[in-house]
Motif scaffolding. Structure first.
Motif, mmCIF file in Angstrom:
data_model
loop_
_atom_site.group_PDB
_atom_site.id
_atom_site.type_symbol
_atom_site.label_atom_id
_atom_site.label_comp_id
_atom_site.label_asym_id
_atom_site.label_seq_id
_atom_site.Cartn_x
_atom_site.Cartn_y
_atom_site.Cartn_z
ATOM 1 N N ILE A 21 -0.229 1.988 7.679
ATOM 2 C CA ILE A 21 0.468 1.340 6.563
ATOM 3 C C ILE A 21 1.165 0.066 7.024
ATOM 4 C CG2 ILE A 21 2.592 1.586 5.165
ATOM 5 C CD1 ILE A 21 1.581 4.311 4.292
ATOM 6 N N GLU A 22 1.793 0.123 8.186
ATOM 7 C CA GLU A 22 2.482 -1.064 8.699
ATOM 8 C C GLU A 22 1.485 -2.182 9.006
ATOM 9 O OE1 GLU A 22 6.478 0.935 10.694
ATOM 10 O OE2 GLU A 22 4.675 0.723 11.938
ATOM 11 N N MET A 23 0.306 -1.814 9.504
ATOM 12 C CA MET A 23 -0.731 -2.815 9.772
ATOM 13 C C MET A 23 -1.242 -3.411 8.463
ATOM 14 S SD MET A 23 -2.560 -4.603 11.783
ATOM 15 C CE MET A 23 -2.329 -3.864 13.408
ATOM 16 N N SER B 177 0.823 -1.206 0.000
ATOM 17 C CA SER B 177 0.000 0.000 0.000
ATOM 18 C C SER B 177 0.860 1.261 0.000
ATOM 19 C CB SER B 177 -0.893 -0.009 1.254
ATOM 20 O OG SER B 177 -1.644 1.167 1.352
ATOM 21 N N GLY B 178 0.497 2.214 -0.847
ATOM 22 C CA GLY B 178 1.188 3.502 -0.860
ATOM 23 C C GLY B 178 2.470 3.554 -1.663
ATOM 24 N N ALA B 179 2.755 2.489 -2.421
ATOM 25 C CA ALA B 179 4.006 2.463 -3.196
ATOM 26 C C ALA B 179 3.893 3.228 -4.511
ATOM 27 C CB ALA B 179 4.428 1.014 -3.466
ATOM 28 N N ASP C 283 0.399 -3.604 5.648
ATOM 29 C CA ASP C 283 1.465 -4.462 5.122
ATOM 30 C C ASP C 283 1.394 -5.852 5.753
ATOM 31 O OD1 ASP C 283 2.407 -2.374 3.601
ATOM 32 O OD2 ASP C 283 4.216 -2.018 4.792
ATOM 33 N N TYR C 284 1.216 -5.870 7.073
ATOM 34 C CA TYR C 284 1.168 -7.147 7.794
ATOM 35 C C TYR C 284 -0.032 -7.970 7.335
ATOM 36 C CZ TYR C 284 0.984 -10.642 11.463
ATOM 37 O OH TYR C 284 0.940 -11.844 12.125
ATOM 38 N N ASN C 285 -1.186 -7.321 7.283
ATOM 39 C CA ASN C 285 -2.410 -8.031 6.894
ATOM 40 C C ASN C 285 -2.322 -8.562 5.459
ATOM 41 O OD1 ASN C 285 -3.564 -7.533 9.381
ATOM 42 N ND2 ASN C 285 -4.706 -5.726 8.697
ATOM 43 N N ASP C 286 -1.807 -7.712 4.546
ATOM 44 C CA ASP C 286 -1.720 -8.108 3.136
ATOM 45 C C ASP C 286 -0.774 -9.286 2.927
ATOM 46 O OD1 ASP C 286 -3.530 -6.222 2.266
ATOM 47 O OD2 ASP C 286 -2.025 -4.774 1.620
ATOM 48 N N SER C 287 0.306 -9.298 3.685
ATOM 49 C CA SER C 287 1.316 -10.342 3.490
ATOM 50 C C SER C 287 1.024 -11.616 4.298
ATOM 51 C CB SER C 287 2.714 -9.816 3.851
ATOM 52 O OG SER C 287 2.744 -9.355 5.183
ATOM 53 N N HIS C 288 0.049 -11.538 5.212
ATOM 54 C CA HIS C 288 -0.269 -12.710 6.028
ATOM 55 C C HIS C 288 -1.663 -13.279 5.765
ATOM 56 C CE1 HIS C 288 3.227 -11.246 8.262
ATOM 57 N NE2 HIS C 288 3.294 -12.443 8.804
ATOM 58 N N ARG C 289 -2.394 -12.706 4.803
ATOM 59 C CA ARG C 289 -3.735 -13.228 4.533
ATOM 60 C C ARG C 289 -3.623 -14.611 3.903
ATOM 61 N NH1 ARG C 289 -5.200 -8.994 -0.364
ATOM 62 N NH2 ARG C 289 -4.113 -10.106 -2.034
ATOM 63 N N THR C 290 -4.639 -15.420 4.108
ATOM 64 C CA THR C 290 -4.636 -16.806 3.631
ATOM 65 C C THR C 290 -4.749 -16.877 2.116
ATOM 66 O OG1 THR C 290 -5.725 -17.480 5.679
ATOM 67 C CG2 THR C 290 -5.747 -19.051 3.866
ATOM 68 N N ALA D 169 -4.147 14.934 8.761
ATOM 69 C CA ALA D 169 -3.366 13.708 8.666
ATOM 70 C C ALA D 169 -2.207 13.748 9.645
ATOM 71 C CB ALA D 169 -2.851 13.523 7.242
ATOM 72 N N ASP D 170 -2.114 12.718 10.461
ATOM 73 C CA ASP D 170 -1.018 12.596 11.417
ATOM 74 C C ASP D 170 -0.044 11.547 10.894
ATOM 75 O OD1 ASP D 170 0.180 12.928 14.231
ATOM 76 O OD2 ASP D 170 -0.181 10.764 14.111
ATOM 77 N N PHE D 171 1.206 11.949 10.672
ATOM 78 C CA PHE D 171 2.197 11.043 10.086
ATOM 79 C C PHE D 171 2.308 9.738 10.863
ATOM 80 C CE2 PHE D 171 6.503 9.271 10.126
ATOM 81 C CZ PHE D 171 6.706 9.031 8.772
ATOM 82 N N ASP D 172 2.403 9.807 12.180
ATOM 83 C CA ASP D 172 2.576 8.591 12.989
ATOM 84 C C ASP D 172 1.398 7.635 12.830
ATOM 85 O OD1 ASP D 172 5.043 9.396 13.936
ATOM 86 O OD2 ASP D 172 4.205 10.424 15.689
ATOM 87 N N GLN D 173 0.193 8.194 12.738
ATOM 88 C CA GLN D 173 -0.995 7.348 12.573
ATOM 89 C C GLN D 173 -1.022 6.725 11.184
ATOM 90 O OE1 GLN D 173 -3.382 6.412 14.915
ATOM 91 N NE2 GLN D 173 -3.792 4.972 13.241
#
Length: 216
Positions: free
Chosen positions: A173-175, A13-15, A177-184, A164-168
């Motif tokens: 995005i990190e969440m 996401s966001g690439a 990334d995790y979900n996209d790469s770990h989905r079944t 928009a808060d950068f940290d949020q």
């Protein structure tokens, strides 16, 4: 240049996948297949038929009589241009709901593969090179650091007048990334035969030029 060829662009996401894919399509004079718009088109059709967002015999029958294509920047549902009709909040929600249905995903992958057999296309997503167009002549995995992707996304939101808060944004995005790469089902991953492009220190134009220079 080959008569018919397929370009698959995957990545997190966001690439910048969609922006790059659209620009590549324009530069090469081929169709950009907006897979997200295809789910919107199915969502629109389900709404128009008053269907529940769940798998059923009725949905199976509806999908059997559904055709989606792209031409000159237009998305065509069953022969009619639906560019504006699929951009409403109601259709956005329907698209999100129907994209979780295996029946819908199978139908759209079938249509995406069909398009790739009849004409030159560029398609972006999470599993284009690994699942949808496994035999694509050109495969790319477009990425950037999570921090750079969050910076771009934050700037984009602010430009649209949103808070928009950068940290949020980074955490989201990190969440993702995790979900996209770990989905079944068809997780995000780089195809073995894909070229990885790290766009952290590249402009969109540089990425587009790099990809287009490889098409022979």
């Amino acid at each position: 240049m080959k008569t018919v060829f397929r370009i698959a662009i995957d990545g997190p996401s966001g690439a910048g996948k969609s922006t790059v894919a659209k620009a590549v399509a324009v530069k090469l004079g081929i169709d950009y297949i907006d897979t997200g718009a295809m789910y919107r088109a199915v969502g629109l059709k389900m709404l128009n038929h008053g269907m529940e967002m769940e798998e059923s015999d009725g949905l199976k029958s509806l999908l059997e009589q559904t055709d989606i294509d792209f031409s000159a920047g237009n998305i065509i549902l069953d022969g009619a241009i639906v560019n504006d009709l699929i951009r409403t909040p109601e259709v956005s929600m329907a698209a999100s709901a129907c994209s979780a249905l295996g029946m819908v995903r199978a139908k759209l992958v079938e249509l995406q593969r069909k398009m790739g057999k009849t004409k030159s296309v560029v398609m972006d997503g999470r599993d284009i090179g690994t699942n949808v167009l496994t035999d694509a002549e050109y495969k790319y995995y477009l990425t950037a650091t999570a921090e750079e992707r969050a910076r771009r996304r934050t700037a984009e939101l602010i430009e649209k007048g949103q808070n928009a808060d950068f940290d949020q944004v980074l955490a989201d995005i990190e969440m993702r990334d995790y979900n996209d790469s770990h989905r079944t089902l068809n997780p995000l991953c780089k195809a073995e035969d894909a070229e990885e492009i790290d766009s952290t220190h590249m402009t969109i134009d540089e990425v587009v030029s790099h990809i287009c220079s490889k098409i022979v």
